[in-house]
Design a protein around this motif. Structure first.
Motif, PDB file in Angstrom:
ATOM      1  N   PHE A   1      50.055  -5.521   0.605  1.00 14.41           N
ATOM      2  CA  PHE A   1      50.094  -5.977  -0.786  1.00 14.41           C
ATOM      3  C   PHE A   1      51.204  -7.000  -1.020  1.00 14.41           C
ATOM      4  O   PHE A   1      50.988  -8.044  -1.635  1.00 14.41           O
ATOM      5  CB  PHE A   1      50.309  -4.784  -1.727  1.00 14.41           C
ATOM      6  CG  PHE A   1      49.076  -3.990  -2.020  1.00 14.41           C
ATOM      7  CD1 PHE A   1      47.970  -4.061  -1.196  1.00 14.41           C
ATOM      8  CD2 PHE A   1      49.015  -3.142  -3.110  1.00 14.41           C
ATOM      9  CE1 PHE A   1      46.829  -3.309  -1.440  1.00 14.41           C
ATOM     10  CE2 PHE A   1      47.883  -2.381  -3.373  1.00 14.41           C
ATOM     11  CZ  PHE A   1      46.788  -2.471  -2.540  1.00 14.41           C
TER      12      PHE A   1
ATOM     13  N   TYR B   1      41.868  -9.456  -3.804  1.00 13.28           N
ATOM     14  CA  TYR B   1      42.467  -8.172  -4.169  1.00 13.28           C
ATOM     15  C   TYR B   1      41.460  -7.035  -4.021  1.00 13.28           C
ATOM     16  O   TYR B   1      41.810  -5.927  -3.586  1.00 13.28           O
ATOM     17  CB  TYR B   1      42.976  -8.222  -5.620  1.00 13.28           C
ATOM     18  CG  TYR B   1      44.233  -9.036  -5.816  1.00 13.28           C
ATOM     19  CD1 TYR B   1      44.908  -9.590  -4.729  1.00 13.28           C
ATOM     20  CD2 TYR B   1      44.758  -9.257  -7.084  1.00 13.28           C
ATOM     21  CE1 TYR B   1      46.062 -10.339  -4.910  1.00 13.28           C
ATOM     22  CE2 TYR B   1      45.918  -9.989  -7.278  1.00 13.28           C
ATOM     23  CZ  TYR B   1      46.558 -10.539  -6.183  1.00 13.28           C
ATOM     24  OH  TYR B   1      47.699 -11.276  -6.368  1.00 13.28           O
TER      25      TYR B   1
ATOM     26  N   SER C   1      41.743  -3.793  -1.636  1.00  5.16           N
ATOM     27  CA  SER C   1      41.635  -2.447  -2.202  1.00  5.16           C
ATOM     28  C   SER C   1      40.624  -1.603  -1.429  1.00  5.16           C
ATOM     29  O   SER C   1      40.899  -0.437  -1.099  1.00  5.16           O
ATOM     30  CB  SER C   1      41.223  -2.543  -3.678  1.00  5.16           C
ATOM     31  OG  SER C   1      40.997  -1.269  -4.220  1.00  5.16           O
TER      32      SER C   1
ATOM     33  N   LEU D   1      47.537  -3.926  -8.723  1.00  9.10           N
ATOM     34  CA  LEU D   1      46.913  -5.174  -8.271  1.00  9.10           C
ATOM     35  C   LEU D   1      46.361  -5.976  -9.442  1.00  9.10           C
ATOM     36  O   LEU D   1      46.523  -7.198  -9.512  1.00  9.10           O
ATOM     37  CB  LEU D   1      45.779  -4.856  -7.287  1.00  9.10           C
ATOM     38  CG  LEU D   1      46.127  -4.701  -5.807  1.00  9.10           C
ATOM     39  CD1 LEU D   1      44.875  -4.386  -5.004  1.00  9.10           C
ATOM     40  CD2 LEU D   1      46.791  -5.956  -5.253  1.00  9.10           C
TER      41      LEU D   1
ATOM     42  N   ILE E   1      50.371 -10.790  -2.194  1.00  6.12           N
ATOM     43  CA  ILE E   1      50.753 -11.164  -3.555  1.00  6.12           C
ATOM     44  C   ILE E   1      51.956 -12.109  -3.530  1.00  6.12           C
ATOM     45  O   ILE E   1      52.012 -13.096  -4.274  1.00  6.12           O
ATOM     46  CB  ILE E   1      51.082  -9.917  -4.392  1.00  6.12           C
ATOM     47  CG1 ILE E   1      49.860  -8.998  -4.470  1.00  6.12           C
ATOM     48  CG2 ILE E   1      51.536 -10.305  -5.794  1.00  6.12           C
ATOM     49  CD1 ILE E   1      50.163  -7.625  -5.045  1.00  6.12           C
TER      50      ILE E   1
ATOM     51  N   ASP F   1      45.558   0.185  -7.494  1.00 10.15           N
ATOM     52  CA  ASP F   1      44.576  -0.793  -7.975  1.00 10.15           C
ATOM     53  C   ASP F   1      45.007  -1.377  -9.320  1.00 10.15           C
ATOM     54  O   ASP F   1      44.861  -2.582  -9.568  1.00 10.15           O
ATOM     55  CB  ASP F   1      43.201  -0.139  -8.128  1.00 10.15           C
ATOM     56  CG  ASP F   1      42.483   0.011  -6.798  1.00 10.15           C
ATOM     57  OD1 ASP F   1      42.916  -0.635  -5.820  1.00 10.15           O
ATOM     58  OD2 ASP F   1      41.501   0.772  -6.727  1.00 10.15           O
TER      59      ASP F   1
ATOM     60  N   LEU G   1      47.190  -9.693 -10.933  1.00  9.20           N
ATOM     61  CA  LEU G   1      46.183 -10.733 -11.197  1.00  9.20           C
ATOM     62  C   LEU G   1      46.462 -11.395 -12.536  1.00  9.20           C
ATOM     63  O   LEU G   1      46.445 -12.633 -12.652  1.00  9.20           O
ATOM     64  CB  LEU G   1      44.778 -10.111 -11.188  1.00  9.20           C
ATOM     65  CG  LEU G   1      43.620 -11.037 -11.590  1.00  9.20           C
ATOM     66  CD1 LEU G   1      43.496 -12.209 -10.614  1.00  9.20           C
ATOM     67  CD2 LEU G   1      42.302 -10.259 -11.669  1.00  9.20           C
TER      68      LEU G   1
END
Length: 531
Positions: free
Chosen positions: A81, A60, A64, A515, A85, A512, A519
Motif C-alpha cells: 500500500f 487500488y 485490495s 484506500l 500510494i 479498503d 483515492l
C-alpha cells in the motif's frame, strides 16, 4: 432475480465501486468549478481527471483483491500500500509544494556540499552560498515568488525540468526572505539522511535541480517504508491499528516530500515497537537490541529534543530483559545521559539562529518562567479553542502541502473512526491480550506523553508564536495536527483489553476504507495543482 440483485447490492465490491464513482464525480465537479472561476471553459482537464481517477481506482481495487486472496500479513500489506500510494503522491504533488519544501531543499543541498551547519550573515540573515539554479528552479526567475510553494502547478514543472544545475554559479542565500532558510537550519543533518542519498546520486549523474528533489523525495519514502515495514514485522499486537496510522495521508504525504518529519516518525515507531516486543517476550536483550535502543535514542534527541522524554520509557522494560536490576539501571542511565548530551549539544549550537533570527524566543522563555500559571491558562485556552481543528488534521486534513490542499472534513472523521475501531479489535494471538502493562506503568506512559506534549507546545509558542505572531499571545499559534501522530503511536503501549470481536474480513474492510480515502485525497491533489 431479486435475490441476485440483493446479493449484488450487498457485495463489498459494489460499495467500493459506488464510492470510487462518487469520489471521481465529486472531484471532477470541483475541478470544473475551479476552471470556470478562472474563465477556462474546457472539459479536457475534467476528462483527464476522470481517466486518472478510474485508473487509480482500478489499481487500488486490484491490490485490495490481491491482499484478500493471498491473505497477506500486515507488514506486507503496508509495504504494498505505502509504495503504491506513496509513488502516486510523489507524482501528483509538484516539487516544492510540501510545507517549507524549498527550505528543506536548500538545507539538504547545503549538507551534500559538506556544509553541515548554516552560516549566519553579518546582517543576521541565515543562508549559505549555493547555486543560483536552485533558487531559479523554485522561483522560475521571478524574485516576487517568495511564497511560490503555494502557487506551483503542474505546468511549472516543465520549466523546472529544463533547469540545469550550475554548481559553480553561486549566490549568497539569506539576502532576501525567499532564500532565507532559518527554520530548516535548525535541523540536524542526520534527519535528512534518506534525502541526502537521493541528492548525491542525482549529482553523480549530473541531473538538474528538479530531478535532485524528486530523487530526494523517493529515497525519503523508501526509508520511511523500509523502517516501518521492518518494525511492523516485529510488532506483536494492534497491527491493523499501526498500519492505518502509518498509512494515514498526513504521514504518507510527509514521507513523499523533502520533509524531515518522516525520518523522526519512523524512529518513534521503531522505538515503541522495541519496547513492546521486549516487554512481551521478557527475554534478555541482545547486543543488537541494546545498540538499537542507543542508536534510536540518540537520533531522536538530535532530531527533535521535544521527543527526548520517550527515552524514559526504557524504565518500563521488565527485569527479565537484563542480568540484574543494577544492569537495567546502568543501561537506562547511560542511554538517557548520552541522549541528553547529544540533544543539548545540538540545541546549544542552534542558539546562534535564535540569537540572530528568532530574537523573541528568549523573551518568551523568561515570561513563561516568571508566570507559570499564566502559561498554563494559555495552553488550556489553546487546546479548548483549537481541539476540533487539530483533531481533524491528525490523519487527514487541510494542513497537508503547506495548508493549500482542501480536504473534505468527512474524510478526517471517517479515518478517525476506522483507527478507533482498529484499536479495539481483538488480536488473533490471545497471549498478548493477557500480557499488558499494569496500572502504574500506564500512568507512567501517560505522564511521558504529557511531558512530550508540554515540550512540543512550548517549543511552538516560544519559536513560532513569539516571533511570527506576538510575544505573550493569548493562544499558541503554529500547532498542526500532524505533530500529534507520535502520541497516537504511543497508544500501542497503553495496556488495554480489546473487546471488539469482528469477522476475519473486517480488517480488510478497514484497509479498503483507507484506500478509498487515499483515492479522494489523490484526486483532490490533482484538482489543487492543475491551475
Amino acid at each position: 432475480m431479486k435475490e441476485k440483485m440483493l446479493k449484488i447490492f450487498q457485495s463489498k465490491y459494489t460499495y467500493y465501486l459506488l464510492v470510487s464513482v462518487f469520489a471521481i464525480l465529486l472531484s471532477a465537479s470541483d475541478l470544473k468549478l475551479k476552471l470556470n472561476k478562472n474563465e477556462i471553459y474546457s472539459n479536457k482537464c475534467v476528462f483527464i481527471l476522470g481517466i486518472i481517477g478510474v485508473i487509480v481506482a482500478i489499481i487500488y481495487f486490484i491490490i485490495s483483491i490481491y491482499v484478500k486472496k493471498k491473505e497477506l500479513k500486515h507488514h506486507t500489506i503496508f509495504l504494498l500500500f505505502s509504495l503504491t500510494i506513496g509513488l502516486m503522491y510523489i507524482g501528483a504533488s509538484p516539487l516544492f509544494t510540501g510545507s517549507d519544501e524549498h527550505n528543506h531543499y536548500y538545507r539538504i543541498y547545503e549538507i551534500t556540499e559538506g556544509n553541515f551547519t548554516t552560516p549566519v550573515q553579518k546582517d543576521n540573515t541565515v543562508g549559505d552560498k549555493l547555486p543560483k539554479s536552485l533558487y531559479n528552479t523554485f522561483t522560475n526567475y521571478n524574485k516576487d515568488n517568495i511564497n511560490r510553494n503555494i502557487k506551483i502547478k503542474y505546468s511549472d514543472e516543465f520549466s523546472m525540468m529544463k533547469q540545469k544545475l550550475k554548481k559553480n554559479d553561486k549566490m549568497q542565500y539569506g539576502l532576501e526572505y525567499a532564500t532565507e532558510y532559518s527554520n530548516t537550519a535548525l535541523y540536524c543533518p542526520i534527519q535528512y539522511f534518506p534525502q541526502i542519498i537521493g541528492f548525491l546520486i542525482g549529482k553523480i549523474f549530473s541531473l538538474g535541480p528538479f530531478w535532485l528533489g524528486e530523487l530526494g523525495r523517493i529515497f525519503n519514502l523508501l526509508f520511511y517504508v523500509f523502517i516501518c515495514y521492518f518494525f511492523l514485522k516485529k510488532l506483536p499486537r494492534l497491527k491493523t491499528f499501526a498500519v492505518l496510522v502509518l498509512l494515514s495521508p498526513t504521514l504518507l504525504s510527509n514521507a513523499t516530500t523533502l520533509s524531515a518529519d518522516a525520518f523522526t516518525n519512523a524512529l518513534i515507531f521503531g522505538f515503541l515497537t522495541l519496547i513492546i516486543c521486549n516487554f512481551y517476550n521478557k527475554k534478555r536483550l541482545s547486543n543488537w537490541e541494546k545498540f538499537s535502543y542507543l542508536l534510536i535514542s540518540i537520533l531522536l534527541a538530535s532530531c527533535k529534543i521535544v521527543y527526548l522524554p520517550f527515552v524514559f520509557l526504557l524504565f518500563i522494560l521488565p527485569e527479565e530483559c537484563f542480568k540484574s536490576k543494577k544492569e537495567k539501571l546502568s543501561f537506562n542511565i547511560i542511554i538517557i545521559l548520552l541522549s541528553c548530551l547529544v540533544g543539548i549539544i545540538w540545541m546549544n549550537y542552534t542558539n546562534i539562529y535564535f540569537d540572530s533570527y528568532y530574537v523573541n524566543t528568549e523573551i518568551q522563555k523568561k515570561n513563561i518562567l516568571s508566570n507559570i500559571l499564566w502559561y498554563f491558562v494559555v495552553v488550556f485556552r489553546t487546546y479548548m479553542t483549537n481541539f476540533n481543528a487539530l483533531l481533524l488534521n491528525v490523519f487527514v486534513g487541510n494542513n497537508m502541502y503547506h495548508s493549500q490542499l482542501p480536504v473534505y472534513s468527512f474524510l478526517s472523521v471517517i479515518y478517525i473512526i476506522i483507527v478507533v475501531i482498529s484499536y479495539f479489535i481483538k488480536e488473533k494471538d490471545k497471549k498478548y491480550e493477557k500480557t499488558n502493562f499494569n496500572f502504574w506503568q500506564n500512568i507512567f506512559i501517560i505522564l511521558i506523553m504529557l511531558g512530550v506534549l508540554a515540550l512540543l507546545t512550548t517549543a511552538i509558542y516560544i519559536q513560532c508564536t513569539a516571533n511570527f505572531i506576538s510575544v505573550n499571545n493569548p493562544v499558541v499559534v503554529g500547532l498542526q495536527g500532524r505533530y500529534y501522530l507520535a502520541f497516537v503511536l504511543c497508544l500501542l503501549l497503553i495496556g488495554i483489553k480489546p473487546k471488539l470481536s469482528i469477522k476475519k474480513d473486517s480488517n480488510y474492510i478497514l484497509l479498503d476504507i483507507s484506500l478509498l480515502i487515499h483515492l479522494f485525497v489523490l484526486l483532490q491533489m490533482i484538482v489543487c495543482f492543475v491551475i
